[in-house]
Structure formats: structure tokens, C-alpha cells
Write a protein that holds these residues in place. Structure first.
Motif, short mmCIF file in Angstrom:
data_model
loop_
_atom_site.label_atom_id
_atom_site.label_comp_id
_atom_site.label_asym_id
_atom_site.label_seq_id
_atom_site.Cartn_x
_atom_site.Cartn_y
_atom_site.Cartn_z
N HIS A 10 0.83 -1.21 0.00
CA HIS A 10 0.00 0.00 0.00
C HIS A 10 0.86 1.25 0.00
CE1 HIS A 10 -3.63 -2.38 0.81
NE2 HIS A 10 -2.88 -3.09 1.65
N ASP A 11 0.36 2.29 -0.68
CA ASP A 11 1.02 3.59 -0.73
C ASP A 11 2.48 3.43 -1.15
OD1 ASP A 11 -1.33 4.85 0.14
OD2 ASP A 11 -0.89 4.31 2.21
N ARG A 12 3.41 4.01 -0.39
CA ARG A 12 4.84 3.92 -0.69
C ARG A 12 5.44 2.83 0.19
NH1 ARG A 12 3.34 9.28 -0.05
NH2 ARG A 12 3.85 9.04 2.15
N SER A 13 5.95 1.76 -0.39
CA SER A 13 6.49 0.66 0.41
C SER A 13 7.47 -0.16 -0.41
CB SER A 13 5.35 -0.24 0.93
OG SER A 13 4.56 -0.73 -0.12
N VAL A 14 8.26 -0.97 0.29
CA VAL A 14 9.23 -1.86 -0.35
C VAL A 14 9.05 -3.27 0.19
CG1 VAL A 14 10.96 -0.10 -0.82
CG2 VAL A 14 10.99 -1.28 1.39
N TYR A 15 9.49 -4.25 -0.60
CA TYR A 15 9.37 -5.66 -0.23
C TYR A 15 10.46 -6.43 -0.95
CZ TYR A 15 7.16 -10.23 0.56
OH TYR A 15 6.91 -11.51 0.95
N PHE A 16 10.98 -7.49 -0.32
CA PHE A 16 12.02 -8.27 -0.98
C PHE A 16 11.69 -9.76 -0.91
CE2 PHE A 16 13.42 -8.87 3.36
CZ PHE A 16 14.07 -10.11 3.35
N ILE A 17 12.19 -10.52 -1.88
CA ILE A 17 12.06 -11.97 -1.85
C ILE A 17 13.45 -12.56 -2.07
CG2 ILE A 17 9.71 -11.88 -2.74
CD1 ILE A 17 10.79 -12.89 -5.41
N LEU A 18 13.59 -13.83 -1.70
CA LEU A 18 14.88 -14.51 -1.82
C LEU A 18 14.96 -15.29 -3.13
CD1 LEU A 18 15.31 -15.92 1.80
CD2 LEU A 18 16.35 -13.88 0.82
N PRO A 19 16.18 -15.64 -3.57
CA PRO A 19 16.32 -16.48 -4.76
C PRO A 19 15.56 -17.78 -4.60
CG PRO A 19 18.44 -15.58 -4.12
CD PRO A 19 17.48 -15.23 -3.01
N GLY A 20 14.87 -18.21 -5.66
CA GLY A 20 14.15 -19.47 -5.61
C GLY A 20 12.68 -19.34 -5.25
N ASP A 99 24.08 -1.13 -4.83
CA ASP A 99 24.46 -0.99 -3.42
C ASP A 99 23.57 0.02 -2.71
OD1 ASP A 99 26.48 -2.85 -3.57
OD2 ASP A 99 28.10 -1.38 -3.79
N VAL A 100 23.33 1.15 -3.38
CA VAL A 100 22.50 2.20 -2.78
C VAL A 100 21.07 1.70 -2.57
CG1 VAL A 100 21.48 4.48 -3.15
CG2 VAL A 100 23.90 4.09 -3.67
N ILE A 101 20.49 1.11 -3.61
CA ILE A 101 19.09 0.66 -3.55
C ILE A 101 18.93 -0.46 -2.51
CG2 ILE A 101 17.23 -0.46 -4.84
CD1 ILE A 101 18.45 0.99 -7.35
N SER A 102 19.82 -1.46 -2.57
CA SER A 102 19.71 -2.57 -1.61
C SER A 102 19.99 -2.09 -0.20
CB SER A 102 20.67 -3.70 -1.99
OG SER A 102 22.01 -3.25 -2.05
N GLY A 103 20.89 -1.08 -0.07
CA GLY A 103 21.15 -0.51 1.25
C GLY A 103 19.93 0.18 1.82
N MET A 104 19.21 0.92 0.98
CA MET A 104 18.00 1.61 1.45
C MET A 104 16.92 0.62 1.87
SD MET A 104 17.59 5.02 -0.93
CE MET A 104 17.38 4.13 -2.47
N ILE A 105 16.76 -0.45 1.08
CA ILE A 105 15.75 -1.46 1.43
C ILE A 105 16.12 -2.16 2.73
CG2 ILE A 105 14.73 -3.66 0.74
CD1 ILE A 105 14.97 -2.74 -2.16
N THR A 106 17.41 -2.54 2.86
CA THR A 106 17.86 -3.22 4.07
C THR A 106 17.67 -2.34 5.30
OG1 THR A 106 19.52 -4.40 2.76
CG2 THR A 106 19.79 -4.44 5.14
N GLU A 107 17.94 -1.06 5.15
CA GLU A 107 17.79 -0.12 6.26
C GLU A 107 16.36 -0.14 6.80
OE1 GLU A 107 18.65 2.93 9.04
OE2 GLU A 107 19.96 1.63 7.86
N GLU A 108 15.39 -0.20 5.89
CA GLU A 108 13.99 -0.18 6.32
C GLU A 108 13.63 -1.43 7.12
OE1 GLU A 108 12.22 2.60 6.03
OE2 GLU A 108 14.12 3.31 5.17
#
Length: 245
Positions: A10-20, A99-108
């Protein structure tokens, strides 16, 4: 959809998934970005921190300012992939953006966890080591005692720690990882069930089929037929997908 779970952002958000993990896009009411990147491109510290949040992870909301910075970086990367301007240092530029993008996601995902872990740092450290061990070895290590031995702990103590940290014991997480992978392989491949069983570390196909049927309430073949009929494998026009690696 990620594996068998419907993920709503919803709205502004981030999400990650793992390989596989099996992912497909259902619908978007707004602009969305997807960055598909080889795990080897991620800094080790970021990768390990994201792995910690694999269990029970949910989309994380972003402030408007952070979302604007995130979008700027994604657009920069998209433009460079489509119209490269850097010849000698092109790979370094893309790696820097990743690095920048993954760093920002990890920070959240990581924000605030250090303070909460202070009181239970021993449990937190053991849980972190167990998660990493499980992610890398669930196909060959099936018993809680094997994980306890690898971590130089007693099986009862490891169970105590993991249940206190996650709400479930070691056996639950081993089985969950195996069944998650089994569902992905059944949905996304045409491999014979016997071959899938072997890939997951089971020499006895009948045992694997019974285990799957008991835990998933459907046979492997039944699950495959249903899921392969459902997977659309199509996306929306307003979805941007970047492949780096």
C-alpha cells in the motif's frame, strides 16, 4: 503472489524476496518497480541482514522523502541499463546503484532491531546463525539435532531459543523451508515428482508424497495441476522490471 502468499503493498512501500521463491504479479493501481539482481551482487552484510528478516517479513512503508530518493535511484539505473553512458566504468556505476538501492531497502527492514536485541543478544545471535544455516542446508539437513550439532548446542536448548525468538520450534522451520521449495518446484517446473523429492533430499518418493500430502492437505500432483493452471506469467504495462547481473 509470492509462493502461495498474496502480498499487498500500500502507498509507498518496499518488499524483498529470496532467490528461488516463486513470484508473479497480480495487479497494480500505481507505478511499481522490480529489481531482479543476482545475490552475489549484494554486499555480504546487506545480504545477511535481509536473510534475518526472511521469516514473517512484510512490506515496509516508506516516507515520502525516502520514496522519492528510492525512485530517483531506480530511474537512474533503468536509464543506464537502457541507454548506457559509461563505457569504462559502466559496471561499477550499476554496482554502485545496486548498493545504494539494496542498502536503502535493508535499512527499512533493519531499523530498530539492534535496540530490541540488546536484552536478548545471545538468543538473537543464535537465531541469526540458525536462519543462515537453514537457508543454506535445508535440503540435506532434516533433523533439529543436525542444526544443534552444527551450532555446538544441545537440541533442547536450540529449540528453546528458536521458539522464544520466532514462536515456533526448529522442526517447524525445517519443514516450512522444505515445503516452500517443494511448492515452487511443483509450480514452476515439469520435473517428475521423484526427481523433486531427490532434489529436496528424499530418496523415498512415497515418503515425500505422504509428507507433502499431510502438511499441505493435497497431493503433490494435485497441487501441481492446480497451481500450473493458475499461474498467469504475465505482467501489467505499468510494471517496470530491471534485470541486473
Amino acid at each position: 503472489m509470492v509462493d502461495d502468499d498474496l502480498i499487498e503493498m500500500h502507498d509507498r512501500s518496499v518488499y524483498f524476496i529470496l532467490p528461488g521463491q516463486l513470484r508473479y504479479h497480480v495487479d497494480s493501481q500505481t507505478e511499481s518497480w522490480i529489481l531482479a539482481v543476482n545475490a552475489s551482487f549484494l554486499q555480504e552484510g546487506l545480504r545477511l541482514k535481509l536473510n534475518e528478516h526472511y521469516y514473517g517479513k512484510k512490506p515496509v512503508p516508506l516516507s515520502q522523502k525516502k520514496a522519492e530518493r528510492f525512485t530517483q535511484c531506480m530511474r537512474f539505473l533503468a536509464e543506464d541499463l537502457q541507454h548506457p553512458l559509461y563505457k569504462f566504468s559502466g559496471l561499477a556505476v550499476r554496482k554502485g546503484l545496486i548498493d545504494v538501492i539494496s542498502g536503502m531497502i535493508t535499512e527499512e527492514y533493519a531499523v530498530g532491531t539492534s535496540d530490541r536485541q540488546g536484552e536478548h543478544s545471545r538468543f538473537a545471535a543464535i537465531t541469526r546463525e540458525f536462519k543462515e544455516l537453514l537457508l543454506n542446508n535445508f535440503k540435506k539437513m532434516k533433523k533439529p539435532a543436525e542444526y544443534a550439532d552444527a551450532l555446538s548446542l544441545s537440541t533442547p536448548y536450540l529449540n528453546q531459543v528458536i521458539k522464544a525468538s520466532t514462536g515456533f520450534n526448529v522442526s517447524f522451520w525445517i519443514q516450512k523451508m522444505i515445503m516452500n521449495e517443494a511448492r515452487v518446484l511443483l509450480s514452476a517446473s515439469l520435473k517428475p515428482i521423484k526427481e523433486i523429492a531427490h532434489e529436496l533430499g528424499y530418496t523415498d518418493q512415497a515418503y515425500f508424497s505422504r509428507l507433502f500430502s499431510r502438511t499441505q492437505k493435497i497431493s503433490p500432483q494435485g497441487y501441481r495441476l492446480i497451481k500450473q493452471a493458475q499461474l498467469p506469467w504475465t505482467g501489467k504495462k505499468n510494471k517496470k522490471t530491471l534485470f541486473s547481473g
